[in-house]
Design a protein around this motif. Structure first.
Motif, PDB file in Angstrom:
ATOM      1  N   MET A   9       6.734  -2.505  -3.958  1.00 44.55           N
ATOM      2  CA  MET A   9       6.783  -3.743  -3.166  1.00 44.55           C
ATOM      3  C   MET A   9       7.470  -3.461  -1.825  1.00 44.55           C
ATOM      4  SD  MET A   9       8.170  -6.286  -6.194  1.00 44.55           S
ATOM      5  CE  MET A   9       8.919  -5.064  -7.279  1.00 44.55           C
ATOM      6  N   LYS A  13       1.604  -2.304   1.842  1.00 45.35           N
ATOM      7  CA  LYS A  13       0.236  -2.089   1.342  1.00 45.35           C
ATOM      8  C   LYS A  13      -0.755  -3.107   1.920  1.00 45.35           C
ATOM      9  CE  LYS A  13       1.481  -2.558  -2.986  1.00 45.35           C
ATOM     10  NZ  LYS A  13       2.929  -2.688  -3.079  1.00 45.35           N
ATOM     11  N   ASP A  32      -3.608  -8.768  -5.725  1.00 45.33           N
ATOM     12  CA  ASP A  32      -2.688  -9.879  -6.021  1.00 45.33           C
ATOM     13  C   ASP A  32      -3.342 -11.230  -5.692  1.00 45.33           C
ATOM     14  OD1 ASP A  32      -0.590  -8.418  -7.037  1.00 45.33           O
ATOM     15  OD2 ASP A  32       0.589  -8.416  -5.193  1.00 45.33           O
ATOM     16  N   PHE A  47       4.448 -15.642 -14.122  1.00 47.59           N
ATOM     17  CA  PHE A  47       5.518 -14.870 -14.774  1.00 47.59           C
ATOM     18  C   PHE A  47       6.427 -15.813 -15.560  1.00 47.59           C
ATOM     19  CE2 PHE A  47       6.682 -10.365 -13.766  1.00 47.59           C
ATOM     20  CZ  PHE A  47       5.500  -9.965 -13.185  1.00 47.59           C
ATOM     21  N   PHE A  55       0.836 -11.179 -17.475  1.00 50.67           N
ATOM     22  CA  PHE A  55       0.445 -10.869 -16.088  1.00 50.67           C
ATOM     23  C   PHE A  55      -0.194  -9.488 -16.008  1.00 50.67           C
ATOM     24  CE2 PHE A  55       1.490  -8.585 -12.175  1.00 50.67           C
ATOM     25  CZ  PHE A  55       0.791  -9.358 -11.253  1.00 50.67           C
ATOM     26  N   ARG A  56       0.404  -8.510 -16.678  1.00 50.91           N
ATOM     27  CA  ARG A  56      -0.130  -7.133 -16.617  1.00 50.91           C
ATOM     28  C   ARG A  56      -1.533  -7.051 -17.213  1.00 50.91           C
ATOM     29  NH1 ARG A  56       2.711  -5.482 -12.543  1.00 50.91           N
ATOM     30  NH2 ARG A  56       4.926  -5.584 -12.932  1.00 50.91           N
ATOM     31  N   GLU A  59      -3.792  -8.294 -14.565  1.00 54.77           N
ATOM     32  CA  GLU A  59      -3.816  -7.293 -13.494  1.00 54.77           C
ATOM     33  C   GLU A  59      -4.767  -6.143 -13.834  1.00 54.77           C
ATOM     34  OE1 GLU A  59      -0.093  -5.033 -12.844  1.00 54.77           O
ATOM     35  OE2 GLU A  59      -0.405  -5.394 -10.702  1.00 54.77           O
ATOM     36  N   THR A  75      -3.281  -2.836  -4.019  1.00 49.70           N
ATOM     37  CA  THR A  75      -2.871  -3.155  -5.390  1.00 49.70           C
ATOM     38  C   THR A  75      -1.474  -3.774  -5.387  1.00 49.70           C
ATOM     39  OG1 THR A  75      -1.892  -0.973  -5.655  1.00 49.70           O
ATOM     40  CG2 THR A  75      -4.199  -1.209  -6.311  1.00 49.70           C
ATOM     41  N   GLY A  76      -1.065  -4.356  -6.508  1.00 49.61           N
ATOM     42  CA  GLY A  76       0.315  -4.817  -6.659  1.00 49.61           C
ATOM     43  C   GLY A  76       1.195  -3.637  -7.050  1.00 49.61           C
ATOM     44  N   GLY A  77       2.471  -3.722  -6.722  1.00 47.81           N
ATOM     45  CA  GLY A  77       3.380  -2.589  -6.917  1.00 47.81           C
ATOM     46  C   GLY A  77       3.521  -2.104  -8.351  1.00 47.81           C
ATOM     47  N   GLY A  78       3.187  -2.964  -9.315  1.00 48.49           N
ATOM     48  CA  GLY A  78       3.379  -2.568 -10.703  1.00 48.49           C
ATOM     49  C   GLY A  78       2.111  -2.089 -11.386  1.00 48.49           C
ATOM     50  N   ASN A 115       6.528 -14.181   0.494  1.00 45.54           N
ATOM     51  CA  ASN A 115       5.970 -13.686  -0.757  1.00 45.54           C
ATOM     52  C   ASN A 115       7.087 -13.637  -1.815  1.00 45.54           C
ATOM     53  OD1 ASN A 115       4.685 -12.322  -2.766  1.00 45.54           O
ATOM     54  ND2 ASN A 115       4.024 -10.600  -1.503  1.00 45.54           N
ATOM     55  N   ARG A 117       8.528 -12.559  -5.057  1.00 43.04           N
ATOM     56  CA  ARG A 117       8.215 -11.526  -6.060  1.00 43.04           C
ATOM     57  C   ARG A 117       9.144 -11.690  -7.278  1.00 43.04           C
ATOM     58  NH1 ARG A 117       7.563  -8.918  -0.753  1.00 43.04           N
ATOM     59  NH2 ARG A 117       5.640  -7.721  -0.725  1.00 43.04           N
ATOM     60  N   PRO A 118       8.550 -12.097  -8.400  1.00 44.36           N
ATOM     61  CA  PRO A 118       9.384 -12.462  -9.559  1.00 44.36           C
ATOM     62  C   PRO A 118      10.309 -11.356 -10.049  1.00 44.36           C
ATOM     63  CG  PRO A 118       7.055 -12.277 -10.161  1.00 44.36           C
ATOM     64  CD  PRO A 118       7.114 -12.258  -8.678  1.00 44.36           C
ATOM     65  N   LEU A 119       9.852 -10.082  -9.922  1.00 47.34           N
ATOM     66  CA  LEU A 119      10.664  -9.007 -10.492  1.00 47.34           C
ATOM     67  C   LEU A 119      11.920  -8.694  -9.696  1.00 47.34           C
ATOM     68  CD1 LEU A 119       8.111  -6.376 -11.782  1.00 47.34           C
ATOM     69  CD2 LEU A 119       9.558  -7.896 -13.091  1.00 47.34           C
ATOM     70  N   ARG A 135       9.680   4.138 -11.092  1.00 49.16           N
ATOM     71  CA  ARG A 135       8.210   4.178 -10.960  1.00 49.16           C
ATOM     72  C   ARG A 135       7.688   5.377 -10.177  1.00 49.16           C
ATOM     73  NH1 ARG A 135       6.757  -1.970  -9.235  1.00 49.16           N
ATOM     74  NH2 ARG A 135       7.335  -3.014 -11.182  1.00 49.16           N
TER      75      ARG A 135
HETATM   76  C1  S3P Z   1       4.808  -6.453  -8.605  1.00 54.84           C
HETATM   77  C2  S3P Z   1       4.411  -6.416  -7.291  1.00 54.84           C
HETATM   78  C3  S3P Z   1       3.766  -7.546  -6.624  1.00 54.84           C
HETATM   79  C4  S3P Z   1       3.020  -8.432  -7.636  1.00 54.84           C
HETATM   80  C5  S3P Z   1       3.939  -8.819  -8.751  1.00 54.84           C
HETATM   81  C6  S3P Z   1       4.537  -7.608  -9.482  1.00 54.84           C
HETATM   82  C7  S3P Z   1       5.499  -5.268  -9.166  1.00 54.84           C
HETATM   83  O1  S3P Z   1       2.848  -7.059  -5.632  1.00 54.84           O
HETATM   84  O2  S3P Z   1       1.902  -7.773  -8.150  1.00 54.84           O
HETATM   85  O3  S3P Z   1       4.960  -9.612  -8.212  1.00 54.84           O
HETATM   86  O4  S3P Z   1       5.683  -5.187 -10.394  1.00 54.84           O
HETATM   87  O5  S3P Z   1       5.876  -4.356  -8.366  1.00 54.84           O
HETATM   88  P1  S3P Z   1       3.317  -6.403  -4.211  1.00 54.84           P
HETATM   89  O6  S3P Z   1       3.602  -4.953  -4.449  1.00 54.84           O
HETATM   90  O7  S3P Z   1       2.138  -6.601  -3.331  1.00 54.84           O
HETATM   91  O8  S3P Z   1       4.521  -7.153  -3.782  1.00 54.84           O
END
Ligand code: S3P
Length: 168
Positions: A9, A13, A32, A47, A55-56, A59, A75-78, A115, A117-119, A135
């Motif tokens: 995150m 990206k 996302d 979340f 969520f995963r 995704e 892509t999302g960071g996770g 934005n 971001r819940p995590l 990661r």
């Molecule tokens: C996440 C990153 C977010 C989004 C979600 C979880 C992560 O995307 O998919 O909040 O686990 O790193 P960005 O990387 O675009 O912020």
């Protein structure tokens, strides 16, 4: 052939994907954004209601459905957390891992208040960077090339990616 952007995150990206899509005249896919369309609510709310595991799953489904499209895909960071997703990504020859220094990551996440971001809600900079460290090997495993974005403009990053992937 598609071009995928992965990374933690706050590394940029979405911004880089948008500019790459423009200069390469390719469609842009933001996973996302597609996930939010699918679930009908902001990722943060999902979340809270259903948890990270649910969520995963969404995704992974959205990733799989879009991987065959010839586009620039942010892509999302996770996305790399699942071994299944990393295997999928490895089948693609243009997976760009965007990195940034610890300082840049913390600063960019702090600046990007739009934005949610819940995590990383209510996490200290040290805790956020610890997640990034956990990661690191996953991103490396899935990536074709690694591009450091620290102190570079989006234009310079795009130029570097194009050159290193021989797209110029
Ligand atoms: C996440 C990153 C977010 C989004 C979600 C979880 C992560 O995307 O998919 O909040 O686990 O790193 P960005 O990387 O675009 O912020």
């Amino acid at each position: 052939m598609n071009l995928l952007l992965i990374g933690f995150m706050g590394v940029g990206k979405s911004t880089v994907a948008e500019k790459l899509a423009q200069t390469l005249a390719m469609p842009l896919i933001d996973l996302d954004a597609l996930i939010e369309q699918r679930i009908g609510m902001p990722i943060k709310d999902y979340f809270e209601k259903f948890g990270e595991t649910a969520f995963r799953q969404v995704e992974t489904a959205v990733l799989q459905e879009n991987l065959t499209i010839e586009a620039v895909i942010a892509t999302g960071g996770g996305v790399v957390l699942k071994a299944f997703n990393r295997k999928l990504l490895q089948k693609h020859p243009r997976v760009v891992y965007l990195t940034a220094s610890d300082q840049h990551i913390v600063q960019r996440l702090h600046n990007d208040q739009r934005n949610v971001r819940p995590l990383i809600l209510e996490k200290t900079p040290e805790e956020i960077l610890a997640i990034a460290k956990e990661r690191e090997s996953y991103y490396q495993e899935a990536a074709t090339i690694v591009v450091d974005t620290s102190d570079k403009t989006p234009e310079a990053i795009v130029a570097e990616i194009k050159e290193r992937l021989s797209l110029v």
